[in-house]
Design an enzyme around this catalytic site. Sequence first.
Site, PDB file in Angstrom:
ATOM      1  N   SER A 244       0.937  -0.948   0.120  1.00  0.00           N
ATOM      2  CA  SER A 244       0.187   0.100   0.239  1.00  0.00           C
ATOM      3  C   SER A 244       0.898   1.070   0.598  1.00  0.00           C
ATOM      4  O   SER A 244       2.035   1.277  -1.196  1.00  0.00           O
ATOM      5  CB  SER A 244      -0.976   0.188   0.735  1.00  0.00           C
ATOM      6  OG  SER A 244      -2.040   1.216   1.074  1.00  0.00           O
TER       7      SER A 244
ATOM      8  N   TYR B 268      -5.013   8.845  -5.696  1.00  0.00           N
ATOM      9  CA  TYR B 268      -3.860   7.774  -5.655  1.00  0.00           C
ATOM     10  C   TYR B 268      -3.842   7.413  -4.697  1.00  0.00           C
ATOM     11  O   TYR B 268      -4.316   5.929  -4.287  1.00  0.00           O
ATOM     12  CB  TYR B 268      -2.753   8.642  -5.863  1.00  0.00           C
ATOM     13  CG  TYR B 268      -1.141   7.728  -5.073  1.00  0.00           C
ATOM     14  CD1 TYR B 268      -1.080   5.915  -5.344  1.00  0.00           C
ATOM     15  CD2 TYR B 268      -0.468   7.364  -4.453  1.00  0.00           C
ATOM     16  CE1 TYR B 268      -0.382   5.797  -5.481  1.00  0.00           C
ATOM     17  CE2 TYR B 268      -0.065   6.906  -3.284  1.00  0.00           C
ATOM     18  CZ  TYR B 268       0.740   6.073  -3.846  1.00  0.00           C
ATOM     19  OH  TYR B 268       1.691   4.441  -3.223  1.00  0.00           O
TER      20      TYR B 268
ATOM     21  N   LYS C  58      -5.028   3.114  -2.696  1.00  0.00           N
ATOM     22  CA  LYS C  58      -4.322   2.547  -1.642  1.00  0.00           C
ATOM     23  C   LYS C  58      -5.134   2.306  -0.016  1.00  0.00           C
ATOM     24  O   LYS C  58      -4.708   1.275   0.632  1.00  0.00           O
ATOM     25  CB  LYS C  58      -2.619   3.537  -1.373  1.00  0.00           C
ATOM     26  CG  LYS C  58      -2.198   3.065  -2.617  1.00  0.00           C
ATOM     27  CD  LYS C  58      -1.387   2.729  -2.952  1.00  0.00           C
ATOM     28  CE  LYS C  58      -0.439   2.612  -3.791  1.00  0.00           C
ATOM     29  NZ  LYS C  58       0.349   0.963  -4.099  1.00  0.00           N
TER      30      LYS C  58
END
Length: 348
Positions: free
Chosen positions: A180, A194, A198
Amino acid sequence: MSLILLVLIPVAAFILFLIVLLFIFFSIPSRRDFHFFRRHALVTGGSKGIGFQLAVGLIERGCNVTIVARNVKDLQKASDELQVLADQRGQRQKVQWKSIDMTADYNVIKTAFDDCAKELGPIDILINNAGHSVQAPFSELPVTDFEKQMKVNYLSAVYATRAVVDDMKARKTGHISFVSSAAGQFAIFGYSAYSPTKFALRGFADTLHMELLPYKVNVGVLYPPNTDTEGFKVVLEELLTMPEETKLMSDAAGLFTPKFVAEAHLKDIADGNYTTTIGLDGWMLGVLTAGASPEKSLFRALTQGALAGIFRAITLVYLGYFNGITKKCYRRRLAEKEEERENERKEE
């Protein structure tokens, strides 16, 4: 009477603490040490950066290794270096590479992974490291960037995991890791495409951990901070396009080497831990964001329970600082635009 109370209260508190301790101890899953020797490990995004260093560490621990990426030239170079390292150990370890687009159709990935297993045996360790980031204010990012980020950072891990999980369950052994990011714990300006991918990896890993417990398949999550990889250097070289706010906030974090990050995660895999955090800031974030995630270490569980509230207060200070950066940059840009308009009026 007061003297009796002075004695009884600490005793009662200690007994209560022991009861809570026992409840936690019997509630958390037991840790299972994981042994690497002679295992087949597959690392996506394994030709560079953290992925390559993970492959190096796996070789050093006696694994046969498959590295996966798209660029054939990078894969060949990395594979050659890994094979030299493997040969130096004199234990007949093998290294292979596979050029795969991890955003491709699932059946393509499944077929490719099956081919890898035919060469080096069943895949015992899967490390989902493939991914990249884009940084820009939300309103300036093309919608396609969100789709691409979700495919490469999240869905690639789903596809890869689906390709190996049934075999691991059948053999009742294996380990699956997800790389992650600190941005998957603490979202900041510029990471609207983004960070969600994650965060999604964490949710996926949490679910898998519970589902795979009966099958003795370990699951782990690595939260790397800013790491001195080629990808990160590219970002540094493109500071002119990176939002000013993102750069100022990122400067508050340290920079770690890929080897340091990889070694920390491999140690946690060996120890049967679920979460790997890096550095003091990473440890604090790990405690703060543990929430309902799995925990296998009694010490870590007690630390999280004792310090989460304090760290929440500290994080609010960080958020206040970052919010201040956002407002300051906004006001400066407004002032610059006003100055430009004023200069234009004077010129007229």
